[in-house]
Design a protein around this motif. Structure first.
Motif, mmCIF file in Angstrom:
data_model
loop_
_atom_site.group_PDB
_atom_site.id
_atom_site.type_symbol
_atom_site.label_atom_id
_atom_site.label_comp_id
_atom_site.label_asym_id
_atom_site.label_seq_id
_atom_site.Cartn_x
_atom_site.Cartn_y
_atom_site.Cartn_z
ATOM 1 N N ASP A 166 84.787 -78.061 13.721
ATOM 2 C CA ASP A 166 84.672 -77.949 12.260
ATOM 3 C C ASP A 166 84.035 -76.620 11.853
ATOM 4 O OD1 ASP A 166 85.830 -80.421 11.937
ATOM 5 O OD2 ASP A 166 83.924 -81.478 11.580
ATOM 6 N N MET A 167 83.025 -76.189 12.611
ATOM 7 C CA MET A 167 82.383 -74.912 12.313
ATOM 8 C C MET A 167 83.340 -73.748 12.569
ATOM 9 S SD MET A 167 78.629 -73.490 13.391
ATOM 10 C CE MET A 167 78.934 -73.219 15.107
ATOM 11 N N ALA A 168 84.100 -73.813 13.637
ATOM 12 C CA ALA A 168 85.087 -72.770 13.926
ATOM 13 C C ALA A 168 86.154 -72.740 12.841
ATOM 14 C CB ALA A 168 85.727 -73.013 15.288
ATOM 15 N N GLN A 169 86.616 -73.909 12.424
ATOM 16 C CA GLN A 169 87.622 -73.969 11.372
ATOM 17 C C GLN A 169 87.077 -73.390 10.067
ATOM 18 O OE1 GLN A 169 89.197 -77.847 10.477
ATOM 19 N NE2 GLN A 169 90.650 -77.030 9.005
ATOM 20 N N SER A 170 85.869 -73.721 9.738
ATOM 21 C CA SER A 170 85.249 -73.185 8.522
ATOM 22 C C SER A 170 85.145 -71.665 8.579
ATOM 23 C CB SER A 170 83.863 -73.810 8.333
ATOM 24 O OG SER A 170 83.229 -73.275 7.214
ATOM 25 N N SER A 171 84.768 -71.149 9.723
ATOM 26 C CA SER A 171 84.661 -69.693 9.886
ATOM 27 C C SER A 171 86.023 -69.023 9.760
ATOM 28 C CB SER A 171 84.057 -69.352 11.248
ATOM 29 O OG SER A 171 82.756 -69.858 11.350
ATOM 30 N N ILE A 172 87.028 -69.611 10.381
ATOM 31 C CA ILE A 172 88.379 -69.046 10.310
ATOM 32 C C ILE A 172 88.893 -69.074 8.881
ATOM 33 C CG2 ILE A 172 90.791 -69.436 10.994
ATOM 34 C CD1 ILE A 172 89.625 -70.382 13.741
ATOM 35 N N LEU A 173 88.700 -70.186 8.189
ATOM 36 C CA LEU A 173 89.172 -70.297 6.806
ATOM 37 C C LEU A 173 88.460 -69.291 5.900
ATOM 38 C CD1 LEU A 173 89.464 -74.174 6.434
ATOM 39 C CD2 LEU A 173 91.315 -72.513 6.755
ATOM 40 N N THR A 174 87.176 -69.141 6.086
ATOM 41 C CA THR A 174 86.426 -68.158 5.291
ATOM 42 C C THR A 174 86.959 -66.751 5.537
ATOM 43 O OG1 THR A 174 84.457 -69.544 5.333
ATOM 44 C CG2 THR A 174 84.134 -67.203 4.834
ATOM 45 N N TYR A 175 87.182 -66.425 6.798
ATOM 46 C CA TYR A 175 87.716 -65.115 7.182
ATOM 47 C C TYR A 175 89.087 -64.886 6.546
ATOM 48 C CZ TYR A 175 90.321 -62.034 10.405
ATOM 49 O OH TYR A 175 91.121 -61.078 10.950
ATOM 50 N N LEU A 176 89.981 -65.852 6.659
ATOM 51 C CA LEU A 176 91.337 -65.680 6.135
ATOM 52 C C LEU A 176 91.364 -65.626 4.608
ATOM 53 C CD1 LEU A 176 93.332 -67.965 8.598
ATOM 54 C CD2 LEU A 176 93.234 -65.460 8.553
ATOM 55 N N PHE A 177 90.557 -66.453 3.951
ATOM 56 C CA PHE A 177 90.491 -66.406 2.488
ATOM 57 C C PHE A 177 89.890 -65.087 2.006
ATOM 58 C CE2 PHE A 177 90.465 -71.243 2.469
ATOM 59 C CZ PHE A 177 91.776 -71.331 2.039
ATOM 60 N N ALA A 178 88.878 -64.604 2.716
ATOM 61 C CA ALA A 178 88.272 -63.322 2.342
ATOM 62 C C ALA A 178 89.282 -62.181 2.498
ATOM 63 C CB ALA A 178 87.031 -63.050 3.191
ATOM 64 N N LEU A 179 90.055 -62.193 3.591
ATOM 65 C CA LEU A 179 91.092 -61.173 3.768
ATOM 66 C C LEU A 179 92.114 -61.222 2.638
ATOM 67 C CD1 LEU A 179 92.012 -61.124 7.568
ATOM 68 C CD2 LEU A 179 90.802 -59.389 6.254
ATOM 69 N N ALA A 180 92.542 -62.414 2.277
ATOM 70 C CA ALA A 180 93.540 -62.559 1.215
ATOM 71 C C ALA A 180 92.981 -62.065 -0.120
ATOM 72 C CB ALA A 180 93.988 -64.012 1.098
ATOM 73 N N ALA A 181 91.761 -62.448 -0.447
ATOM 74 C CA ALA A 181 91.166 -62.040 -1.726
ATOM 75 C C ALA A 181 90.929 -60.531 -1.770
ATOM 76 C CB ALA A 181 89.849 -62.792 -1.955
ATOM 77 N N LEU A 182 90.377 -59.980 -0.698
ATOM 78 C CA LEU A 182 90.140 -58.535 -0.655
ATOM 79 C C LEU A 182 91.456 -57.763 -0.695
ATOM 80 C CD1 LEU A 182 87.259 -58.332 1.963
ATOM 81 C CD2 LEU A 182 87.109 -57.839 -0.482
ATOM 82 N N GLY A 183 92.443 -58.251 0.037
ATOM 83 C CA GLY A 183 93.748 -57.600 0.036
ATOM 84 C C GLY A 183 94.375 -57.610 -1.352
ATOM 85 N N ALA A 184 94.358 -58.761 -2.004
ATOM 86 C CA ALA A 184 94.952 -58.859 -3.343
ATOM 87 C C ALA A 184 94.243 -57.926 -4.317
ATOM 88 C CB ALA A 184 94.889 -60.304 -3.837
ATOM 89 N N ALA A 185 92.924 -57.920 -4.288
ATOM 90 C CA ALA A 185 92.169 -57.050 -5.196
ATOM 91 C C ALA A 185 92.456 -55.572 -4.899
ATOM 92 C CB ALA A 185 90.671 -57.337 -5.070
ATOM 93 N N ALA A 226 99.256 -70.555 2.177
ATOM 94 C CA ALA A 226 99.718 -70.998 3.493
ATOM 95 C C ALA A 226 98.543 -71.490 4.338
ATOM 96 C CB ALA A 226 100.445 -69.861 4.210
ATOM 97 N N VAL A 227 97.412 -70.861 4.185
ATOM 98 C CA VAL A 227 96.210 -71.298 4.900
ATOM 99 C C VAL A 227 95.811 -72.691 4.443
ATOM 100 C CG1 VAL A 227 93.742 -70.846 5.221
ATOM 101 C CG2 VAL A 227 95.385 -68.971 5.392
ATOM 102 N N VAL A 228 95.848 -72.898 3.133
ATOM 103 C CA VAL A 228 95.513 -74.220 2.586
ATOM 104 C C VAL A 228 96.501 -75.269 3.101
ATOM 105 C CG1 VAL A 228 95.389 -75.586 0.465
ATOM 106 C CG2 VAL A 228 94.368 -73.307 0.537
ATOM 107 N N ALA A 229 97.774 -74.907 3.080
ATOM 108 C CA ALA A 229 98.813 -75.861 3.472
ATOM 109 C C ALA A 229 98.778 -76.192 4.956
ATOM 110 C CB ALA A 229 100.183 -75.298 3.110
ATOM 111 N N ASP A 230 98.259 -75.310 5.774
ATOM 112 C CA ASP A 230 98.322 -75.480 7.231
ATOM 113 C C ASP A 230 96.956 -75.783 7.861
ATOM 114 O OD1 ASP A 230 100.171 -75.731 9.238
ATOM 115 O OD2 ASP A 230 100.176 -73.611 9.789
ATOM 116 N N GLN A 231 96.017 -76.264 7.068
ATOM 117 C CA GLN A 231 94.680 -76.550 7.603
ATOM 118 C C GLN A 231 94.703 -77.635 8.670
ATOM 119 O OE1 GLN A 231 91.267 -76.979 4.998
ATOM 120 N NE2 GLN A 231 92.389 -75.901 3.391
ATOM 121 N N THR A 232 95.541 -78.633 8.466
ATOM 122 C CA THR A 232 95.613 -79.721 9.445
ATOM 123 C C THR A 232 96.093 -79.196 10.787
ATOM 124 O OG1 THR A 232 96.078 -81.287 7.677
ATOM 125 C CG2 THR A 232 96.628 -81.982 9.908
#
Length: 152
Positions: free
Chosen positions: A55-74, A30-36
């Motif tokens: 762009d820097m804020a977006q990169s930080s937010i995406l990193t944060y959300l992807f890290a949460l998803a990966a850590l949560g799944a693991a 969903a994060v990937v799909a809603d980047q725009t």
């Protein structure tokens, strides 16, 4: 102890934790799909900021959300496997993880994230909460308590 002797509540909790892991991957999708939409929302929320800052804020937010998803799944997969193996710590660790994940999910509602991203991130927490509740049922508690006396 074989898997056939596991209480039904532990089986259901493990299935729910695997489902929570899949939902964490769906949240990342969903994060990937809603980047725009995230870019648009950041420009609307911070119109005075430059494109580089957005762009820097977006990169930080995406990193944060992807890290949460990966850590949560693991974490959810690890908890599911530990529960099936009768590890006593899974109930306390699961409770802590659900509390932390829920706090972060509520925090995300205060951030300039698109609603789809935020809602997608709450789904794994809700399912994990149900799984942890199953791990604390009387049936599960008796199983984990008996595992302690077997291990001693």
């Amino acid at each position: 102890m074989s898997q056939h002797q596991l209480p039904a509540s532990v089986h259901r909790a493990s299935r729910a934790l695997y489902a929570a892991a899949l939902l964490a991957f769906a949240a990342a999708a969903a994060v990937v799909a809603d980047q725009t939409r995230l870019t648009q929302q950041l420009h609307e929320t911070y119109p005075q900021r430059s494109t580089d800052q957005i762009d820097m804020a977006q990169s930080s937010i995406l990193t944060y959300l992807f890290a949460l998803a990966a850590l949560g799944a693991a974490l959810f997969v690890g908890m599911a496997r530990a529960g099936l193996r009768g590890r006593r710590w899974v109930r306390g660790a699961g409770t802590s993880a659900v509390v932390l994940g829920s706090v972060l999910a509520v925090y995300n509602f205060s951030q300039p994230h698109p609603l789809l991203m935020t809602l997608a991130g709450t789904a794994p927490c809700a399912v994990a909460l149900a799984a942890v509740a199953l791990l604390w049922t009387r049936e599960s508690s008796a199983y984990f308590t008996s595992r302690r006396s077997v291990a001693a």
